[in-house]
Enzyme design. Structure first.
Site, short mmCIF file in Angstrom:
data_model
loop_
_atom_site.label_atom_id
_atom_site.label_comp_id
_atom_site.label_asym_id
_atom_site.label_seq_id
_atom_site.Cartn_x
_atom_site.Cartn_y
_atom_site.Cartn_z
N ARG A 337 -4.36 9.71 6.06
CA ARG A 337 -3.79 10.90 5.43
C ARG A 337 -4.34 12.18 6.04
NH1 ARG A 337 -3.49 6.51 2.21
NH2 ARG A 337 -1.93 6.43 0.54
N ARG A 433 6.71 -7.42 7.37
CA ARG A 433 6.41 -6.91 6.03
C ARG A 433 7.58 -6.10 5.46
NH1 ARG A 433 0.45 -4.55 6.32
NH2 ARG A 433 0.79 -4.47 4.07
N SER A 479 2.60 0.38 -5.88
CA SER A 479 2.24 0.50 -4.47
C SER A 479 1.98 1.95 -4.11
CB SER A 479 3.37 -0.04 -3.59
OG SER A 479 3.21 0.43 -2.26
N ASP A 632 -7.01 -4.65 -2.03
CA ASP A 632 -7.43 -5.11 -0.70
C ASP A 632 -8.70 -5.95 -0.75
OD1 ASP A 632 -5.31 -3.85 0.49
OD2 ASP A 632 -6.41 -2.00 0.90
N LYS A 659 0.76 -8.69 2.32
CA LYS A 659 -0.22 -7.87 3.05
C LYS A 659 -0.20 -8.30 4.52
CE LYS A 659 -1.44 -5.36 -0.37
NZ LYS A 659 -1.05 -3.96 -0.37
C1 S3P Z 1 -2.84 1.66 1.01
C2 S3P Z 1 -2.24 1.10 -0.10
C3 S3P Z 1 -2.28 -0.33 -0.39
C4 S3P Z 1 -3.34 -1.05 0.42
C5 S3P Z 1 -3.34 -0.64 1.86
C6 S3P Z 1 -3.60 0.86 1.98
C7 S3P Z 1 -2.73 3.12 1.23
O1 S3P Z 1 -1.02 -0.90 -0.08
O2 S3P Z 1 -3.16 -2.44 0.33
O3 S3P Z 1 -4.35 -1.33 2.58
O4 S3P Z 1 -3.48 3.67 2.04
O5 S3P Z 1 -1.89 3.75 0.56
P1 S3P Z 1 0.17 -0.91 -1.19
O6 S3P Z 1 0.44 0.48 -1.50
O7 S3P Z 1 1.34 -1.58 -0.51
O8 S3P Z 1 -0.34 -1.72 -2.33
#
Ligand code: S3P
Length: 756
Positions: A337, A433, A479, A632, A659
């Site tokens: 980000r 994915r 998510s 995670d 994942k």
């Molecule tokens: C993440 C969100 C999660 C996580 C990923 C990083 C992020 O995924 O598993 O490793 O940085 O927003 P999901 O939003 O699909 O759960």
């Protein structure tokens, strides 16, 4: 048109390495009958026949093309006009005429000059393959396997004829791309012709100096690597350079300009500029390697010598001791980000603690491809020269996201609002994915995007739109990536955008956007659900970001300390964002001796030092609301559960199946290999803990399906194993935790990483 690809008679005009290899590949693919080759000397005709590369060989091109269904010009580009003038009137009606020349505009002009109107069967082509060897004796039937071939069809080219030549090359194992001839020449000038010119020139520079003997004697790897191609055929390359003069001269001027800038930076000892160039180049080179493989971390590496495995020695009979105080690398989510928002900001954003792992680097490279100047990373420091909310530029090609789901999903939101088209691609794992989950909310906002195949995966093709309209989206799954994607599109939309999440997920997007001056409001709806609303800003205001250590990486060491025979580990300055601390809650519920100290705030995110002691663990039913907060961390939690007493039950975690691998199945398979009993459910896993026993795991080979977190989790399991655990496919550990092995061995694990 019959579907069968077959050329009864084929004539090769010119039969060096390229032509003879093509003939050999066609024969192997059984797509041709008789092959006639035209060579320049009787002796080379004899060689070609002796090597059985063709059925007949001649010095006479007119005789060769008589009755030929396919004629391949495989001669120096400069001879094209002369040869085609000789052949005029001798080519069969409906013949397919193609070539393998390294330049295309000049070949097309030569063909026009010789033949007048070009036939529908004229399909110019260029296989990007070869070696510094030449002649038919160097022929290799596999030369084109996996290599690119560019075809540059003209308006006169027939669709059927183009299809035939495309399939011909595909039958030889090549990957075919169609391109405008002018574009081909520019691309090749920069990527092939200029490097050859530089290699010839550098060798000449060294060879013509008085002490050349000494230079060559001590010229080690760098010189050798850089100048390998200077051993190529001089006449051929002279012809290529002359026939692609305008594009090559542009590429040389561009090179001179860059060299001059670098020279000046060295004259002025301008360390920032020099390091900026080198670090950018290094990152781009690695990215480029991955891009070429299209499967950076998976398929290619599986059968490639660069694939890596961990050999983890078992704990001694008393159980291993772990101890130490370490700092794990920066948070992956926050690192991604920081690059995205820094790029869109007005002003310069300085990031410290940036994670130099492959995933965050994929995001960094994508923004460089979008025209943003980004310095570093240099020991975790990155400087982003923001281009403003509307300042991104169309990338030259596809944006490659490697293994990184976060890059692809968040970037989709940003790209959907741009005034240019983009295509987002990823490696084999990422390309499996689900991506429709981000396409849906974006389409509701007026975005135009297309995922691939029935399952809606990458590549994602995004078409430019004038405006997006703010919308409300009720997320069916919890998510953070989907939430962030919609909010990021909302930055550019007309009106507010809001998202409701069924369970709380990580909120780094919301926090960091607020830090950049954007209005983002989060409201609790009931016990767990949250609604987040973003008001589109005029601009993002650049700020500095301190990235805390990644709690997901710290987890491997928390579990290591908890399951070890004795000792304790302290993890310094770990991010304690409450939307990420599910693992701490779960380990505490399991009875782990875990303390937080020095709790403080750094750069808008809470951090603390975490100390974990060897603990007696008891299994629990994992509370479902903690699942997104520890999403995670489950691979490592499963290792802890195996070392605990009683039964662990996890439900409501179907997300784990999509994942980097299917983490429920892959972990269950690995645990079973090591002798732990477990039962797989559609949305979770039950594990029969073996906490009563000192040695919980046996030994064995674990296939981690190139999933970094699975690899690191099973490495930690070796602290309670009786035999060595070998983990295959561990190269992806570099996506999130490049120095994992070093830190693990520092605290008492015994892992050897070896390339296989
Ligand atoms: C993440 C969100 C999660 C996580 C990923 C990083 C992020 O995924 O598993 O490793 O940085 O927003 P999901 O939003 O699909 O759960």
């Amino acid at each position: 048109m019959s579907d069968q690809l077959y050329f009864g008679k084929v004539a090769f005009i010119g039969f060096g390495l390229i032509g003879a290899s093509m003939a050999a590949a066609m024969k192997q693919a059984q797509i041709c009958g008789e092959i006639t080759a035209v060579l320049r000397t009787q002796k080379s005709c004899e060689t070609a026949l002796r090597l059985k590369l063709c059925d007949s060989a001649t010095l006479d091109p007119r005789a060769a093309v008589k009755g030929a269904d396919l004629v391949v010009l495989a001669l120096p580009v400069a001879s094209t006009e002369a040869v085609l003038t000789i052949l005029r009137g001798y080519l069969k009606t409906g013949v397919i005429l193609t070539d393998v020349g390294s330049t295309k505009v000049s070949v097309i002009e030569a063909a026009k000059a010789a033949l007048g109107d070009l036939p529908a069967g004229f399909v110019p082509g260029h296989p990007i393959a070869g070696s510094e060897q030449s002649g038919p004796s160097a022929a290799d039937k596999d030369l084109y396997r996996g290599k690119s071939v560019i075809l540059t069809p003209l308006e006169s080219t027939g669709a059927h004829e183009l299809d035939l030549v495309t399939r011909l090359w595909e039958a030889c194992g090549a990957i075919v791309t169609h391109m405008q001839p002018e574009r081909h020449d520019q691309v090749l000038a920069a990527t092939s012709h200029l490097p050859h010119l530089l290699a010839f020139n550098l060798v000449e520079q060294l060879a013509s100096s008085n002490d050349n003997l000494e230079h060559f004697r001590f010229a080690a790897g760098g010189f050798r690597d850089f100048t390998r191609i200077a051993a190529s055929d001089p006449v051929m390359w002279r012809d290529i350079f002359f026939s692609n003069k305008p594009a090559l001269l542009d590429a040389i001027s561009d090179f001179e300009h860059h060299l001059e800038r670098l020279k000046l930076a060295i004259v002025k000892s301008d360390s920032d500029s020099v390091l900026g160039v080198f670090t950018r180049a290094r990152a781009a080179r690695r990215h480029f390697d991955h891009m070429l493989k299209q499967n950076a971390y998976t398929q290619q590496l599986r059968d490639n010598p660069m694939s890596q495995e961990f050999v983890c020695a078992p704990a001694g009979s008393g159980g291993a001791q772990v101890s130490g105080s370490i700092k794990v690398p920066g948070d992956k989510s926050i690192s991604h980000r920081s690059i995205m928002f820094g790029s869109l900001a007005t002003g310069t954003t300085k990031v410290s603690g940036f994670l130099g792992g492959e995933d965050a680097l994929a995001t960094l490279q994508a923004f460089r491809d979008l025209g943003v100047t980004i310095e570093g990373p240099d020991q975790g420091e990155v400087v982003i020269h923001g281009v403003g909310l509307r300042g991104l530029k169309a990338p030259a090609g596809e944006l490659y996201m490697g293994n990184s789901g976060t890059s692809m999903r968040l970037l989709s939101g940003i790209m959907a609002a741009q005034t240019f088209d983009t295509v987002l691609t990823g490696d084999v794992s990422l390309s499996k994915r689900p991506m429709e989950r981000v396409a849906k909310p974006l389409r509701a906002m007026g975005a135009k995007l297309q995922t691939t195949g029935e399952r809606g995966t990458a590549p994602i093709s995004i078409t430019a739109v004038k405006n997006l309209t703010g919308a409300h989206y009720e997320m069916p799954v919890a998510s953070a990536q989907v939430k962030s994607c919609a909010l990021l599109a909302g930055l550019f939309a007309q009106g507010k955008t809001s998202v409701t999440e069924p369970e709380v997920t990580r909120d780094h997007t919301e926090r960091m956007l607020r830090g950049f001056g954007v209005e983002v409001i989060s409201e609790k709806l009931g016990e767990h659900a949250t609604k987040v609303t973003i008001t589109p800003p005029d601009k993002l205001i650049a700020c500095d970001i301190a990235v805390p250590s990644d709690i997901s990486s710290a987890t491997f060491f928390m579990v290591a300390a908890a399951i070890a025979g004795s000792g304790s580990i302290t993890l310094e300055a770990v991010g304690m964002n409450p939307t990420r601390t599910g693992v701490i809650d779960i380990l505490k519920l399991m009875g782990a001796k875990l303390e937080l100290s020095h709790e403080r705030e750094e750069g808008g995110e809470p951090v603390a030092d975490v100390t974990v002691h060897a603990s007696k663990l008891i299994n629990i039913d994992i509370p479902e609301h903690l699942v997104p907060l520890a999403i995670d961390e489950f691979p490592a939690i499963f290792i802890a559960a195996s070392c605990a007493e009683g039964t662990m039950r996890l439900t409501g975690a179907a997300e784990l199946r999509v994942k980097e691998s299917d983490r429920i199945q892959v972990m269950a398979d690995g645990l079973t290999t090591l002798g732990v009993e477990c039962t797989v459910h559609h949305d979770g896993l039950t594990i029969q803990g073996r906490g009563g026993e000192r040695a919980v795991f046996g030994g064995g080979r674990i296939e981690c399906h190139h999933d970094h977190r699975i690899a690191m989790s099973f490495a930690v399991a070796s602290l309670r194993s009786t035999e060595s655990i070998v983990i295959e496919g561990t190269e992806t550990v570099a996506t999130s935790f490049p120095n994992f092995v070093e830190l693990a061995n520092q605290v008492g694990l015994q892992i050897t990483a070896r390339e296989v």
